[in-house]
Design an enzyme around this catalytic site. Structure first.
Site, short mmCIF file in Angstrom:
data_model
loop_
_atom_site.label_atom_id
_atom_site.label_comp_id
_atom_site.label_asym_id
_atom_site.label_seq_id
_atom_site.Cartn_x
_atom_site.Cartn_y
_atom_site.Cartn_z
N HIS A 17 -1.33 20.27 28.49
CA HIS A 17 -2.43 20.41 27.53
C HIS A 17 -2.72 21.88 27.24
O HIS A 17 -2.72 22.32 26.08
CB HIS A 17 -3.68 19.72 28.09
N GLU A 18 -2.99 22.65 28.30
CA GLU A 18 -3.33 24.06 28.10
C GLU A 18 -2.15 24.84 27.52
O GLU A 18 -2.33 25.78 26.74
CB GLU A 18 -3.81 24.68 29.41
N HIS A 25 -0.15 27.38 20.37
CA HIS A 25 -0.92 27.61 19.15
C HIS A 25 -1.22 29.10 18.99
O HIS A 25 -1.06 29.67 17.90
CB HIS A 25 -2.23 26.81 19.21
N HIS A 44 -2.29 24.69 23.86
CA HIS A 44 -3.17 25.72 23.31
C HIS A 44 -2.43 27.06 23.27
O HIS A 44 -2.56 27.83 22.31
CB HIS A 44 -4.42 25.88 24.18
#
Length: 712
Positions: A500-501, A507, A504
């Site tokens: 998940h992280e 991105h 980020h």
């Protein structure tokens, strides 16, 4: 916009290692503040180990002075306002302030000290006033407005147009059109809100660190996995309690304790300590802080012409209005609650099998759910952990990124580190150019706040010569620590968190914009890149690459992979309900039209969750007094964003599954081009439709969570 750079500032930690290895040594007696000169470190990362407490203060003060001069220069120039001399100049202003804010904010969250907490409280009102001085500068707004009114004749490209529009809107939303008297009220409210948010977070950290469960009778460890026992023994040794075991309220300690400890009385004790943080009537109690914060936020919303704070906050997000948020939450709540009730029946059956007659309580759920899961699927989390060694999972995340986007990761040595435990990598794009620098900081400590997040020590940008400035990204977690003779072994949930992280992080690494004012995306869109990345974590094709036994190197057995797949949706009733409960709580607080002087925030919590018939065994994922997502300011009236973005990510991943190739190169290229690269240049829904060709369907979320109920 530049005026927002001072939000959520807290403390940072001192690191004492020499920086001579990085070519940054000073002559004796001639020390220079690292923030006031160009970094000479590899890749221009911050020289963390050189930074002292006083450096932050000096750099903040000089940074505010410098930006004030830059703003004055914009206002006093005689040339007719245009995009470059007003809008772009404003976007470029505050470079020093931005530089120190990013390092201070990043270190604050993961490496705080009492000295830096005090400094953050000192700086908070100064930074709030500085931000207001810019956003309420009438002469500056007049220039911005003149450019905005003439935008059709300026021949701006899409990115410039977006920056102009966002700059103008930010001024209006920051009070530029208010009367002088109301602007003064707004200044006072902004300062008050900033300090209350800061106090809330510091209180929460104090409460989390204040509790420890000390066990000195080995029989009380019954049921706990050996890895957790070893970790508790190590924690005890570090605290001078040799021969005992210490469990804390950090998630890698408290959650597996609730999951496996046979001693029900001890489960109850640590559960109540965890769920009552900030609600203990001591100097770190957050109830009064919350009430004052809600009052100040509502007063600000009314001053700005909104009936409640949620309406103000949501205006710039995809949801736009509270009604649309509630519509989504309500659509998911009933099937989730029904599934949770089914799980409760399974839990009660396990209690009966255990020869007990009591009704399940909150401290029983995880313990008996684990037994029910094993009974249904013959799987135990402790079977999975040996195959999820931390570095292997990290390599799995790298592998997915390489397969999708062609990028590579190279470990770096002799680099400045934000903490001695941190890891650092160079991210190399498929054309061989450096895309960015990525730090990982994986383990809990008293100086780090809980949870997991991705931040930036330097955002992507362009210099005055048109050269790309590579981002410096940091991923911070609180994972199970390694113990003597054994590496860090993750739970399935922790492995999912890493993916998940890392999403980020991708991105931030892929973003390619020329102006910082268009680098961000709406709060309810920002979780799309992170949450879609979770979908690859337990795909069999991906597990074959990274899920290797930490001792034997054996790949995770096919039978265990099948069990993981079959059991993956079990427990989504609990997980969805506890999350939605927190989302409702956040929204209900911030849709209030008045705040009673004697408001009991815990009674409000009980009422708002009670009317939705939340099971007593499932507390809100975050209770009011430790709900830092909303009370700390990052996700205020925005905790719903995760489920909003999940509608997007499930539908987006559905495109890969429909194509029959989870590494479909065309889809990966489209996702990078339309979702990960453009920052906030395009409207969020337009970005999504550019990728998917249509708006998302909530059906994919319900299927993913095992909550789908076909229409009859």
């Amino acid at each position: 916009m530049k005026t927002n750079i001072c939000r959520n500032l807290c403390a940072a930690a001192l690191l004492g290692a020499s920086m001579a290895a990085y070519g940054q040594a000073d002559a004796p007696g001639a020390r220079t503040n690292p923030f006031l000169t160009e970094y000479t470190t590899p890749y221009g990362v911050p020289p963390f180990e050189q930074i002292e407490v006083a450096d932050y203060r000096e750099a903040f003060l000089k940074g505010m002075e410098e930006q004030k001069r830059e703003i004055d220069a914009i206002v006093r120039q005689r040339s007719v306002p245009d995009f470059d001399n007003t809008i772009a100049a404003l976007d470029r202003s505050g470079a020093l302030l931005r530089r120190v804010s990013l390092v201070f904010g990043g270190q604050n969250s993961c490496n705080t000290t009492p000295e830096l907490q005090a400094l953050s409280k000192e700086l908070s009102p100064l930074l709030s006033a500085h931000s207001d001085d810019i956003s309420l500068n009438a002469a500056l707004f007049a220039r911005v407005k003149q450019v905005y009114n003439n935008r059709e004749r300026m021949g701006l490209d899409k990115e410039q147009t977006k920056l102009l529009e966002e700059t103008y809107k930010d001024f209006v939303r920051s009070g530029a059109n208010l009367s002088e008297a109301d602007q003064q009220k707004l200044r006072e409210l902004n300062s008050r809100i900033a300090l209350l948010q800061l106090t809330f977070g510091q209180n929460m950290l104090q409460e989390t660190n204040a509790y420890k469960l000390v066990i000195d009778n080995e029989a009380d460890l019954s049921g706990l996995p050996a890895t957790l026992v070893a970790s508790a023994a190590e924690t005890a040794r570090q605290q001078g309690l040799e021969g005992k075991w210490v469990f804390t309220l950090q998630n890698p300690s408290v959650m597996p304790f609730l999951q496996y400890a046979d001693n029900r009385a001890l489960r109850e004790q640590i559960f109540k300590a965890y769920t009552n943080r900030g609600n203990n009537g001591n100097d770190a109690d957050n109830k009064a802080v919350v009430r004052e914060l809600l009052e100040a936020r509502l007063e600000k919303a009314r001053l700005m012409g909104y009936e409640d704070y949620a309406s103000l906050a949501l205006e710039t997000r995809m949801a736009k209005t509270p009604d649309k948020v509630y519509a989504l939450l309500d659509q998911i709540w009933e099937p989730a609650l029904a599934k949770a009730k089914e799980e409760l029946k399974d839990i009660q059956a396990e209690i009966k099998k255990d020869g007990k007659k009591f009704k399940a309580e909150g401290w029983d759920w995880r313990y008996y759910f684990e037994k029910a899961k094993k009974a249904k699927f013959d799987i135990d989390e402790n079977e999975v952990r040996p195959y999820l060694e931390l570095n292997h999972v990290r390599e799995g995340a790298f592998y997915v990124a390489t397969r999708l986007y062609g990028i590579r990761f190279r470990p770096l040595t002799y680099m400045p580190l934000p903490h001695p435990e941190a890891q650092v990598f160079e991210c190399i794009d498929k054309d061989g150019k450096t895309l960015g620098i990525l730090y990982f900081d994986f383990f809990p400590r008293a100086s780090k706040r809980g949870g997991a997040w991705c931040g930036s020590y330097r955002p992507q940008g362009y210099d005055k010569h048109g050269n790309r400035i590579i981002p410096v990204v940091t991923i911070v977690c609180n994972f199970t620590k390694p113990t003597e003779g054994q590496p860090a072994l993750l739970s399935a949930d922790e492995a999912s968190t890493l993916f998940h992280e890392f999403g980020h992080g991708l991105h931030s690494l892929f973003r390619d914009v020329h102006y910082s004012g268009v680098s961000g995306v709406p709060r309810d869109f920002v979780e799309l890149p992170s949450q879609i990345n979770e979908h690859w974590a337990f795909e069999p094709e991906v597990l074959k690459y990274y899920a290797r036994h930490y001792q034997t190197g054996e790949m995770m057995p096919a039978e265990l992979v099948k069990k993981l797949a079959k059991s993956g949706k079990y427990g989504q009733g609990f997980a969805t309900v506890e999350y939605l409960a927190a989302s409702y709580l956040d929204m209900d607080f911030h849709t209030l039209k008045s705040i009673p002087e004697d408001m009991d925030v815990m009674a409000f919590e009980a009422k708002t969750l009670g009317k939705r018939k939340l099971l007593k065994q499932i507390p809100s994922r975050y209770r009011t007094t430790y709900f830092n997502h909303t009370m700390g300011g990052g996700y205020t009236a925005g905790y719903y964003s995760y489920i909003w973005a999940e509608v997007l990510d499930c539908d987006a991943y559905g495109a890969f599954t429909e194509s029959g190739n989870i590494f479909n190169p065309e889809l990966a290229d489209r996702f990078r081009r339309y979702i990960l690269t453009p920052g906030g240049i395009d409207d969020a829904m337009d970005m999504y439709k550019n990728y998917r060709g249509q708006e998302p369907d909530v059906k994919w979320l319900l299927i993913n969570r095992g909550l789908y109920q076909p229409e009859k």
